[in-house]
Motif scaffolding. Sequence first.
Motif, PDB file in Angstrom:
ATOM      1  N   ASP A 212       0.896  -1.285   0.098  1.00 28.14           N
ATOM      2  CA  ASP A 212       0.087  -0.001  -0.003  1.00 28.14           C
ATOM      3  C   ASP A 212       0.838   1.516  -0.102  1.00 28.14           C
ATOM      4  OD1 ASP A 212      -1.498   2.304   1.724  1.00 28.14           O
ATOM      5  OD2 ASP A 212      -2.932   0.950   0.800  1.00 28.14           O
ATOM      6  N   PRO A 213       0.681   2.104  -1.012  1.00 31.67           N
ATOM      7  CA  PRO A 213       1.572   3.341  -1.035  1.00 31.67           C
ATOM      8  C   PRO A 213       1.623   4.116   0.357  1.00 31.67           C
ATOM      9  CG  PRO A 213      -0.543   3.653  -2.380  1.00 31.67           C
ATOM     10  CD  PRO A 213      -0.334   2.279  -1.961  1.00 31.67           C
ATOM     11  N   TRP A 214       0.338   4.183   0.909  1.00 28.07           N
ATOM     12  CA  TRP A 214       0.321   5.078   2.274  1.00 28.07           C
ATOM     13  C   TRP A 214       1.188   4.326   3.415  1.00 28.07           C
ATOM     14  CZ3 TRP A 214      -2.041   9.590   2.486  1.00 28.07           C
ATOM     15  CH2 TRP A 214      -2.988   9.856   1.345  1.00 28.07           C
ATOM     16  N   CYS A 215       1.148   3.063   3.292  1.00 23.63           N
ATOM     17  CA  CYS A 215       2.088   2.442   4.438  1.00 23.63           C
ATOM     18  C   CYS A 215       3.536   2.591   3.735  1.00 23.63           C
ATOM     19  CB  CYS A 215       1.577   0.742   4.649  1.00 23.63           C
ATOM     20  SG  CYS A 215       0.163   0.738   5.611  1.00 23.63           S
ATOM     21  N   ALA A 216       3.792   2.298   2.465  1.00 25.82           N
ATOM     22  CA  ALA A 216       5.162   2.549   2.165  1.00 25.82           C
ATOM     23  C   ALA A 216       5.648   3.744   2.521  1.00 25.82           C
ATOM     24  CB  ALA A 216       5.061   2.229   0.348  1.00 25.82           C
TER      25      ALA A 216
END
Length: 266
Positions: free
Chosen positions: A35-39
Amino acid sequence: MSAEPAPAVREPGRHVLILGGTTEARRLAEALARDPWCAAAYRVTNSLAGRVGSPVLPPGETRIGGFGGVEGLAGWITAHGVTHVVDATHPFAERMSFHAAGAAALTGVPVLALRRPGWSPGPGDAWTFADDLAGAAAVLPSLGGRAFLTTGRTGLHSFAHLTDLWFLVRSVDPPEGPVPPRLETVLARGPFGLEQERELMARHRIDVLVTKDSGGDATAPKLTAAREAGIPVLVVRRPPVPEGPARAESVETALHWLGAGADGTL
């Protein structure tokens, strides 16, 4: 058309150290990277013991090798600004689990033990339990003469004195150190499916399976194959683990502990 929101800016203090080498460790790292937010929000460092020659590397930064005990791990955590430690090591890597708990006590950084549930015998299973490898070696001759030994290549010395038994060992790298004299090694990397396990046991005329209670689905097909063939299973119980750390049995629970949703979003 409105623009997609920009990924969250990574918080400088959010650094997760995953003590890994297991399926669960890799899946956790993949979930945080997917997930880009988590990354963007998490810096992830995966720590591997280095016992496998060519390990499959998970997403994120990777370090290989030991830390130098409790103090060494605590020093690394402090020096690299780690805010969360996930102990996702193998259930039989008890030394590293105690080191993680000790380092958490020294640094005040929280640690989560991500440990898959153990196995339990079901209808049709013929299981015998041992507390350790030495205990397994003591009882093994009473169970069979052609053993499929799946307890790991580093523990083969515990069975080296059993000169009358024949052993089949499967590992990624060749065994080292004292080994049983009647030993055949299959070099292969899992996971292995049920049909593969059936064929392997039948081809080598296996009459007893020796395994550690590793738990999980990845290595469970050998237990099913043994049950179908009426082969007894000798199971080494898990060693004690530290009492202090929080515990999780799934990647989803670990994500919640880290502050991420079950789907990988913050």
